[in-house]
Design a protein around this motif. Structure first.
Motif, short mmCIF file in Angstrom:
data_model
loop_
_atom_site.label_atom_id
_atom_site.label_comp_id
_atom_site.label_asym_id
_atom_site.label_seq_id
_atom_site.Cartn_x
_atom_site.Cartn_y
_atom_site.Cartn_z
N ASP A 88 -2.15 14.04 -10.00
CA ASP A 88 -1.83 13.12 -10.15
C ASP A 88 -2.50 11.99 -8.84
N GLN A 89 -2.00 10.68 -8.80
CA GLN A 89 -2.76 9.69 -7.21
C GLN A 89 -1.63 10.36 -6.15
N SER A 90 -0.62 10.41 -6.23
CA SER A 90 -0.01 10.53 -5.19
C SER A 90 -0.17 11.78 -4.55
N GLU A 91 -0.58 13.33 -5.52
CA GLU A 91 -0.70 14.03 -5.30
C GLU A 91 -2.60 14.62 -4.71
N LEU A 92 -3.88 13.42 -4.94
CA LEU A 92 -4.60 13.09 -4.73
C LEU A 92 -4.99 12.50 -3.36
N ARG A 93 -3.94 11.71 -3.07
CA ARG A 93 -3.88 10.82 -1.84
C ARG A 93 -2.96 11.55 -0.29
N ARG A 94 -2.36 12.53 -1.41
CA ARG A 94 -1.88 13.88 0.22
C ARG A 94 -2.95 14.30 0.48
N SER A 106 -14.60 10.53 5.29
CA SER A 106 -13.79 9.68 3.89
C SER A 106 -15.42 10.26 2.92
N TYR A 128 -6.30 14.04 0.30
CA TYR A 128 -7.25 13.00 1.44
C TYR A 128 -6.39 13.20 2.48
N GLN A 129 -5.20 12.64 2.46
CA GLN A 129 -5.17 12.99 4.31
C GLN A 129 -4.57 13.85 4.94
N LEU A 139 -14.32 11.72 -0.84
CA LEU A 139 -13.55 11.10 -2.49
C LEU A 139 -14.78 11.63 -2.89
#
Length: 179
Positions: A147-153, A165, A155-156, A169
């Protein structure tokens, strides 16, 4: 009563003398032969940069003794920051991002920018995108199913480790399009 007074006197006496003993710093040695042996002993165990040797010796020896000991090992080519940087880039670059390795060399190891630039040209290039794929496997990240939040974590997480970056990506989006 008398015993209490004796204990009190003893405590006062030891506190006074105890504070004086520990306030004194040990004097730095001026023995050049001993410093040379110490440098050789340090280098026997692992390769070091000139700055690391200077920092280690400065704790126990006078500055002029440190300079002479470092010049002694330099004359025999026992320390070479360029060689150290190339080896460090090749070994650590397989596990960490190139930016992270370069920061370690500059700030932790004390290698100059000019030496780092020359070493970077000589070192073998590292595939950071492959490292990102290994991190994805290790962290069990599937971009198609995440999900989006897992990918965001994730990525960070990779950004904090110094990956670009665009590479992150590309790998995340590339994996999504393949599935």
């Amino acid at each position: 009563m008398r015993q209490r007074q004796q204990r009190s006197n003893y405590r006062e006496h030891t506190e006074e003398n105890h504070g004086e003993e520990y306030d004194k710093k040990p004097e730095k040695s001026g023995d050049l032969n001993r410093a040379k042996r110490r440098v050789l002993h340090i280098l026997e165990r692992s390769d070091r940069t000139e700055q690391e040797l200077r920092d280690k010796l400065a704790k126990n020896y006078l500055p002029e003794v440190v300079d002479a000991a470092v010049e002694y090992v330099k004359s025999y080519h026992y320390i070479d920051d360029h060689r150290y940087a190339v080896n460090y880039l090749n070994s650590r670059g397989k596990v960490r991002s190139s930016r992270q390795v370069e920061q370690e060399l500059l700030y932790k190891k004390g290698v100059s920018k000019a030496v780092l630039e020359a070493a970077r040209e000589e070192a073998e290039p590292q595939d950071e995108r492959e490292q990102i794929r290994r991190w994805m496997e290790k962290k069990h990240i599937d971009p198609a199913a995440a999900d989006q939040s897992e990918l965001r974590r994730f990525y960070q997480f990779l950004m904090r480790r110094g990956f670009r970056s665009s590479d992150i990506l590309t790998e995340l989006l590339l994996d999504r399009t393949l599935n």
